[in-house]
Design a protein around this motif. Structure first.
Motif, PDB file in Angstrom:
ATOM      1  N   ILE A  40      11.751  -3.581  13.693  1.00 17.83           N
ATOM      2  CA  ILE A  40      12.113  -2.088  12.366  1.00 17.83           C
ATOM      3  C   ILE A  40      11.600  -2.605  10.744  1.00 17.83           C
ATOM      4  N   PHE A  41      12.899  -4.097  10.785  1.00 18.21           N
ATOM      5  CA  PHE A  41      12.586  -3.958   9.308  1.00 18.21           C
ATOM      6  C   PHE A  41      11.265  -4.635   8.552  1.00 18.21           C
ATOM      7  N   ALA A  42      10.034  -5.542   9.450  1.00 16.24           N
ATOM      8  CA  ALA A  42       9.075  -5.931   9.221  1.00 16.24           C
ATOM      9  C   ALA A  42       7.991  -4.883   9.092  1.00 16.24           C
ATOM     10  N   GLY A  43       8.437  -3.876   9.856  1.00 17.34           N
ATOM     11  CA  GLY A  43       7.664  -2.517   9.639  1.00 17.34           C
ATOM     12  C   GLY A  43       7.925  -1.767   7.543  1.00 17.34           C
ATOM     13  N   LEU A  44       9.463  -1.763   8.168  1.00 13.99           N
ATOM     14  CA  LEU A  44       9.835  -1.203   6.404  1.00 13.99           C
ATOM     15  C   LEU A  44       9.004  -2.192   5.435  1.00 13.99           C
ATOM     16  N   LYS A  45       9.378  -3.067   4.962  1.00 13.48           N
ATOM     17  CA  LYS A  45       8.583  -4.849   4.381  1.00 13.48           C
ATOM     18  C   LYS A  45       6.702  -4.048   3.695  1.00 13.48           C
ATOM     19  N   LEU A  46       6.765  -3.818   5.488  1.00 15.48           N
ATOM     20  CA  LEU A  46       5.421  -3.517   5.035  1.00 15.48           C
ATOM     21  C   LEU A  46       5.550  -2.124   4.512  1.00 15.48           C
ATOM     22  N   GLY A  47       5.988  -0.973   5.104  1.00  9.08           N
ATOM     23  CA  GLY A  47       5.884  -0.291   4.683  1.00  9.08           C
ATOM     24  C   GLY A  47       6.119  -0.083   2.749  1.00  9.08           C
ATOM     25  N   MET A  48       7.008  -0.760   2.347  1.00 15.98           N
ATOM     26  CA  MET A  48       7.157  -0.866   1.002  1.00 15.98           C
ATOM     27  C   MET A  48       6.257  -1.434   0.652  1.00 15.98           C
ATOM     28  N   GLY A  49       5.216  -2.021   0.550  1.00  9.69           N
ATOM     29  CA  GLY A  49       4.304  -2.806   0.026  1.00  9.69           C
ATOM     30  C   GLY A  49       3.407  -1.726  -0.338  1.00  9.69           C
ATOM     31  N   THR A  50       2.823  -0.713   0.833  1.00  9.83           N
ATOM     32  CA  THR A  50       2.491   0.268   0.750  1.00  9.83           C
ATOM     33  C   THR A  50       2.387   1.399  -0.176  1.00  9.83           C
ATOM     34  N   ALA A  51       4.073   1.426   0.009  1.00 10.74           N
ATOM     35  CA  ALA A  51       4.471   2.367  -1.176  1.00 10.74           C
ATOM     36  C   ALA A  51       3.604   2.669  -2.679  1.00 10.74           C
ATOM     37  N   LEU A  52       4.322   1.068  -3.038  1.00 12.39           N
ATOM     38  CA  LEU A  52       3.916   0.895  -4.070  1.00 12.39           C
ATOM     39  C   LEU A  52       2.614   0.662  -4.492  1.00 12.39           C
ATOM     40  N   LEU A  53       1.376   0.547  -3.287  1.00 15.01           N
ATOM     41  CA  LEU A  53       0.126   0.958  -3.909  1.00 15.01           C
ATOM     42  C   LEU A  53      -0.147   1.776  -3.892  1.00 15.01           C
ATOM     43  N   LEU A  54       0.496   3.209  -3.315  1.00  8.71           N
ATOM     44  CA  LEU A  54       0.124   4.348  -3.008  1.00  8.71           C
ATOM     45  C   LEU A  54       0.436   5.383  -4.008  1.00  8.71           C
ATOM     46  N   ILE A  55       1.405   4.644  -4.403  1.00  9.23           N
ATOM     47  CA  ILE A  55       2.064   5.570  -6.082  1.00  9.23           C
ATOM     48  C   ILE A  55       1.243   5.593  -6.835  1.00  9.23           C
ATOM     49  N   VAL A  56       0.409   4.562  -7.131  1.00 12.10           N
ATOM     50  CA  VAL A  56      -0.362   4.724  -8.335  1.00 12.10           C
ATOM     51  C   VAL A  56      -1.605   5.545  -8.004  1.00 12.10           C
ATOM     52  N   ALA A  57      -2.086   5.543  -6.693  1.00 11.90           N
ATOM     53  CA  ALA A  57      -2.504   6.219  -6.356  1.00 11.90           C
ATOM     54  C   ALA A  57      -2.400   7.755  -7.018  1.00 11.90           C
ATOM     55  N   ALA A  58      -1.050   7.711  -6.277  1.00 13.70           N
ATOM     56  CA  ALA A  58      -0.722   9.437  -6.138  1.00 13.70           C
ATOM     57  C   ALA A  58      -0.297  10.143  -7.524  1.00 13.70           C
ATOM     58  N   GLU A  59      -0.483   9.193  -8.453  1.00 16.88           N
ATOM     59  CA  GLU A  59      -0.200   9.873 -10.214  1.00 16.88           C
ATOM     60  C   GLU A  59      -1.438   9.530 -10.573  1.00 16.88           C
ATOM     61  N   LEU A  60      -2.295   9.142  -9.674  1.00 14.58           N
ATOM     62  CA  LEU A  60      -3.765   9.323 -10.509  1.00 14.58           C
ATOM     63  C   LEU A  60      -3.906  10.832 -11.362  1.00 14.58           C
ATOM     64  N   SER A  61      -4.001  11.723  -9.542  1.00 16.55           N
ATOM     65  CA  SER A  61      -4.178  12.874  -9.612  1.00 16.55           C
ATOM     66  C   SER A  61      -3.060  13.778 -10.203  1.00 16.55           C
ATOM     67  N   ALA A  62      -3.083  15.012 -11.305  1.00 11.80           N
ATOM     68  CA  ALA A  62      -2.374  15.790 -11.308  1.00 11.80           C
ATOM     69  C   ALA A  62      -1.170  15.460 -11.409  1.00 11.80           C
ATOM     70  N   ALA A  63      -0.462  15.118 -12.051  1.00  7.29           N
ATOM     71  CA  ALA A  63       0.889  13.745 -12.257  1.00  7.29           C
ATOM     72  C   ALA A  63       0.597  13.908 -14.058  1.00  7.29           C
ATOM     73  N   LYS A  64       2.123  13.867 -14.346  1.00  6.73           N
ATOM     74  CA  LYS A  64       2.332  14.961 -15.993  1.00  6.73           C
ATOM     75  C   LYS A  64       3.271  13.340 -15.875  1.00  6.73           C
ATOM     76  N   ALA A  65       3.943  12.177 -15.079  1.00  4.98           N
ATOM     77  CA  ALA A  65       5.229  11.492 -15.621  1.00  4.98           C
ATOM     78  C   ALA A  65       4.072  10.038 -14.172  1.00  4.98           C
ATOM     79  N   GLY A  66       5.543   9.393 -14.942  1.00  5.42           N
ATOM     80  CA  GLY A  66       5.367   8.005 -13.961  1.00  5.42           C
ATOM     81  C   GLY A  66       5.024   6.920 -14.123  1.00  5.42           C
ATOM     82  N   VAL A  67       5.043   5.869 -13.036  1.00  3.16           N
ATOM     83  CA  VAL A  67       4.167   4.003 -14.029  1.00  3.16           C
ATOM     84  C   VAL A  67       2.913   4.746 -13.216  1.00  3.16           C
ATOM     85  N   GLY A  68       2.108   4.778 -12.678  1.00  3.26           N
ATOM     86  CA  GLY A  68       0.748   5.187 -12.207  1.00  3.26           C
ATOM     87  C   GLY A  68      -0.199   6.376 -13.034  1.00  3.26           C
TER      88      GLY A  68
END
Lengths: 266, 261
Positions: free
Chosen positions: A192-220
């Motif tokens: 389960i923890f191995a999954g959580l760690k992989l998930g965290m890596g993916t979350a960082l990847l997706l935040i940049v993409a998610a904030e590309l469209s229709a965001a007004k704030a955020g690091v991405g």
């Protein structure tokens, strides 16, 4: 003959070696920064494209002091945290039930197998249509990426429990509930923890993409904004924040793992 | 030893279906074990010893025939198993492993902890009660495994080559400890081993099984008085004589098993 004196000096030698290795690890990034700065100063790299450490630092200080960078970091952190939880909790729950009950596995495995390979970025437009331009679309994008990784790892964790532990539980006449709580769940925790760690890596990847469209704030958003303004220094500052976030999150997960799985040999 | 029948195995047969072929593991095994008896089972590897033990433990169902266990007391488990190899839960502390059977039965924490500590003390492990298994050596883990089975106070103990993976010295120590603990209350025990030495040191009776499919080849009485001393027994004439007798029986079967493969 190995006298005590000789052994002590050997020990000192190996300690000295360790010291040098640590020094190397510390100096190598500093050396790269120095090299970068030197090449920029000598005009061997184009500072309009690659900037230089001193320029980035000059931009970073006011960004931090004005609170602007912290504001965007907090917004992104919030989205990552909510998306991570929204993906991880159902991921663990469903992964456990798919691991434990063959009927649930038979029912859901085809769905998971078919939808898992779809790149999460490919369904972002769909997510935007369904969830609109607000916060929920960004949180959902992260959640769905985290969800699959946690689900698949949790299920594998349950399925891969050594059969001898199942025999032990059976031989002591464990009820189903007792089996889940004393064998299946603790046995699956490392995966389960191995999954959580992989998930965290993916979350960082997706935040940049998610904030590309229709965001007004955020690091991405900052990165894409800097791209529009051709502000290379700001872009590098945002990248520094992302690296920092990744480091902090993986540190937190490691810390949590040590508390939850004290029995794992490290 | 009061001689009342504790386990009765009647015409026990077990097939494993493997694709289109059926592999016969046990064939027509008949056996009785009396209350308070220590039965050792020896036989060539792959002769179905473990399968028989798993059937006794209720982990496998017989293909035909039946197993009758004469359990008296209510609320006490009829069997507890000491498995071959590493079977203590890595996610529980030593003492939590030992009290596992009691916990499942709903014994309150304070009570079961006291029982577990007592059994750990008998094994010389009380200092390690709050460690995790990864911090223990192989011999210590196997002691925990034995303590876990004893702590839940079953009517019958089933042991599947519990000391098979240990080195010689540790095996001797553990055999001695098992003898000492067992002789305190003489629980009905079925003990599987491939070592003739071990069977003679521990058992009241020795069941010799044939090569696959497992059948009863012989059932021998071990007339060595208790309490036993492992080192002294090994040089006694009874031991040497029985050792030779069992080896002669086993040799035939081992050679047969080799020819099958």
């Amino acid at each position: 003959m190995n006298t005590t004196e000789e052994r002590l000096s050997q020990n000192r030698a190996s300690l000295g070696k360790e010291f040098w290795l640590k020094t190397f690890s510390f100096l190598s990034p500093l050396f790269l920064l120095f090299l970068w700065e030197a090449l920029a100063a000598l005009k061997l790299v184009d500072v309009r494209l690659f900037s230089s450490p001193s320029r980035i630092f000059k931009t970073l200080i006011p960004l931090v002091l004005s609170g602007e960078l912290i504001y965007h970091t907090l917004i992104s952190t919030m989205r990552i945290a909510l998306g991570f939880l929204a993906g991880a909790i159902p991921g663990v729950a469903l992964g456990l039930s798919m691991g434990l009950f063959p009927s649930v596995r038979a029912l859901l495995m085809p769905l998971v197998a078919v939808t898992f390979p779809i790149p999460k970025l490919a369904i972002m437009p769909l997510i935007l249509i369904v969830f609109g331009l607000g916060e929920s679309s960004k949180i959902f994008t992260i959640a769905i990426g985290v969800f699959y990784l946690v689900l698949i790892n949790t299920m594998a964790g349950v399925l891969n429990i050594d059969p001898i532990y199942i025999d032990v539980a059976k031989s002591f006449k464990a009820s189903r509930i007792q089996f889940y709580t004393t064998v299946a769940f603790p046995g699956a925790l490392p995966m389960i923890f191995a999954g959580l760690k992989l998930g965290m890596g993916t979350a960082l990847l997706l935040i940049v993409a998610a904030e590309l469209s229709a965001a007004k704030a955020g690091v991405g958003w900052m990165i894409w904004r800097a791209y529009d303004m051709f502000d290379i220094e700001r872009m590098f500052c945002s990248l520094i924040v992302l690296a920092f976030l990744g480091f902090v999150f993986s540190y937190l997960l490691d810390f949590l793992e040590k508390i939850v799985i004290p029995w794992k040999k490290r | 030893m009061n001689g009342a029948e504790k386990i009765r195995v009647e015409n026990l047969t077990k097939f494993f279906i493997n694709g289109k072929t059926a592999v016969s593991a046990l064939e027509n095994v008949n056996l009785t074990v009396n209350d308070g008896e220590f039965l050792c089972v020896v036989g060539p590897s792959g002769c179905g010893k473990t399968t028989m033990l798993r059937i006794l433990a209720g982990l496998e169902k017989p293909t035909s025939g039946r197993v009758h266990i004469n359990a008296k007391a209510a609320g006490v488990p009829s069997t507890a198993v000491v498995f071959q190899g590493d079977s203590i839960f890595p996610w529980m502390r030593v003492v939590e492993n030992v009290e596992y059977g009691l916990k499942l039965r709903g014994v309150p924490l304070k009570e079961r902890r006291a029982v577990a500590m007592e059994h750990l003390k008998k094994m010389g492990l009380e200092r390690f009660a709050y460690l995790y298994p990864y911090q223990l050596s192989g011999g210590m883990k196997q002691r925990v495994n034995v303590a876990r089975a004893f702590a839940c106070d079953p009517e019958i103990l089933l042991m599947d080559e519990p000391f098979g993976a240990l080195d010689e010295q540790n095996r001797l120590l553990l055999q001695q400890e098992l003898l000492r603990i067992w002789e305190e209350n003489c629980k009905t025990t079925v003990f599987i081993t491939h070592s003739i030495d071990e069977a003679l040191l521990l058992g009241d009776k020795i069941l010799v099984m044939t090569a696959q499919p497992g059948k009863v080849k012989a059932l021998l009485d071990v007339k060595i008085p208790r309490p036993r001393d492992i080192i002294l027994i090994k040089s006694s004439p009874v031991f040497i004589e029985l050792y030779k007798e069992i080896w002669d029986l086993l040799k035939e079967e081992v050679l047969k098993a080799r020819n099958i493969k």
